[in-house]
Design a protein around this motif. Structure first.
Motif: not given
Lengths: 259, 223
Positions: A120-127, B128-135
């Motif tokens: 969701r957060k990194l591959r831009g998928m919908s929920r 693969g999360m950035s520091y900000g995202q992980a935080m």
């Protein structure tokens, strides 16, 4: 397909050249070179404190080696202590799955969300799409019924299987396992190893730090014996039946016939 | 009916309650400021290696946590105008309470973040999360839960500390009470009434926080 056949056909998935790493004045790793081809399963064994985990953690820059270089999927992630730019490194980390000794599942997220959060957060998928993907990965490891549970409600073996599913839900091309069965009760070790075996059979490239010699013997294409550096490597057959190095012999003796 | 000792309190009750609202307003505004500042400063103080950010944040905490609130209030209200900076009394009180409380909140934030197992950050980063995202997505979501009980303390302290802004000519609960005393000379009754109103406010605040805490608890977050 044997490891040598692959070598002639494809580019290496992961390549380590002359790697060295110190913590303060303690030199933990030195002169390590290693090539891992696609679909190869490399098992790293060695006494505790020999730098196995550190080497693995260098492979996705959780630790930064001061010397040498690491290349993953043709991209140099670190060269003589200089990292790839943050953004590219993060993008590359999506292809490198890591499974930890202590699971490190996200405690505030349900099993489903633990697996779906990355897509969701990194591959831009919908929920909806991410959850569908997560469900399919969880079904594969036999945890379809536990999607709504939280990590605290799971057994160690279940937690580790979820952690594997979480890593696979990214666009994973290499899986790093850092003693994945170390924190498990003996009767739960099997279920995790089974998932790992299935993964190897599907052709996943894997680097596994473990004390499970049975797994090494059955699944590994190559076994590395470490003690600050790679002191010996070869097929499981070569390492277990005919270890050359005295250090390997004493280590195998101690681990295969404890007490 | 003869005038009882409580008559000044009853007669002034309307005013007291009205000005209790001013106390609530200034406290809520200060709380919002305090949380924003506290969050930023708390995160800034996570990594001493980033010298400038860490240094600025630490100096802030050193001053605002290390000197009396009353002195800070007077500096802001009476001495800032010397440098041609004139702020309305209410704004002064709100900013000062917010900054003072923020220095404590920053330590609550830092402590809560540092209490989260490092493996959570490692798992997020290796994904693969950035520091900000992980935080944001992983660490703060868990740390918030651990912040709520000490934040409750801080919120209650803020409500009580707000009594000091009456000294800046702000017509808050405390200020109104003192006006009534000046007329009636009934300090015991009036101060007791004021204490009671503060007690009601702090009780409401702590109950609200308990509810928030309950909502936030999911999945028995213990590994």
């Amino acid at each position: 397909m044997s490891a040598s056949e692959k070598t002639s056909q494809e580019k290496p998935m992961l390549e380590i050249r002359d790697l060295g790493k110190s913590f303060g004045s303690v030199r933990v790793l030195h002169d390590i070179s290693l090539t891992v081809m696609p679909s190869q399963v490399v098992v790293i064994i060695g006494p505790s404190g020999s730098g196995k985990s550190t080497l693995l953690r260098c492979c996705n820059c959780l630790e930064i080696p001061q010397e040498g270089s690491i290349t993953i999927c043709d991209k140099g992630i670190v060269t003589d202590g200089v990292l790839l730019p943050e953004k590219e490194l993060n993008a590359l980390r999506m292809h490198v799955g890591m499974v930890f000794q202590s699971f490190n599942l996200f405690l505030h997220l349900s099993v489903l969300d633990n697996v779906a959060v990355g897509p969701r957060k990194l591959r831009g998928m919908s929920r909806a799409k991410a959850e569908e993907l997560a469900r399919s990965h969880l079904a594969k490891i036999g945890l379809a019924e536990r999607v709504d549970a939280y990590p605290a409600m799971l057994s160690g073996g279940q937690k580790q299987r979820v952690a594997i599913a979480r890593a696979l839900a990214m666009e994973t091309r290499v899986m790093l396992f850092d003693e994945p069965t170390f924190a498990l009760d003996p009767e739960l070790v099997g279920e995790v190893l089974q998932v790992m075996k299935a993964l190897a059979a599907e052709g996943m490239t894997m680097i596994v730090v473990t004390h499970e010699m049975g797994f090494a013997r059955d699944v590994a294409d190559e076994v590395l014996v470490m003690d600050g550096t790679i002191i010996e490597h070869g097929t499981p057959q070569e390492i277990f039946s005919n270890p050359q190095h005295a250090r390997t012999q004493s280590f195998l003796e101690s681990i295969l016939s404890p007490g | 009916m003869e005038a009882s000792v409580l008559t000044p309190v009853w007669q002034g009750m309307g005013g007291l309650l009205h000005d209790a609202l001013v106390t609530v307003e200034v406290t809520v505004a200060a709380l919002a400021l305090s949380c924003c500042v506290g969050l930023l400063v708390g995160i800034a103080r996570l990594n001493p290696k980033n010298r400038i950010v860490y240094g600025v944040a630490s100096t802030y905490v050193l001053f605002f946590r290390g000197t009396p609130l009353l002195v800070q209030l007077f500096l802001l209200f009476f001495d800032l105008p010397q440098f041609n900076i004139m702020l309305p009394a209410f704004t002064c009180g709100m900013i000062e309470l917010g900054l003072y409380s923020g220095s404590y909140v920053s330590e609550i934030v830092r402590g809560a973040i540092q209490s989260i197992d490092n493996g959570q950050m490692e798992a997020a980063r290796s994904m693969g999360m950035s520091y900000g995202q992980a935080m944001r997505i992983i660490i703060l979501s868990q740390a918030v839960l651990r912040m709520v009980p000490p934040l409750g303390n801080e919120f209650i302290a803020l409500i009580k500390n707000s009594a000091l802004i009456s000294l800046l000519t702000i017509s808050d609960l405390m200020h109104e009470g003192q006006k009534i005393i000046a007329i009636s000379y009934r300090s015991l009754e009036v101060y007791l009434a004021i204490a009671l109103i503060y007690l009601v406010l702090t009780t409401i605040a702590s109950q609200a926080l308990r509810q928030i805490e309950k909502r936030l608890w999911v999945g028995g977050m213990v590994q």
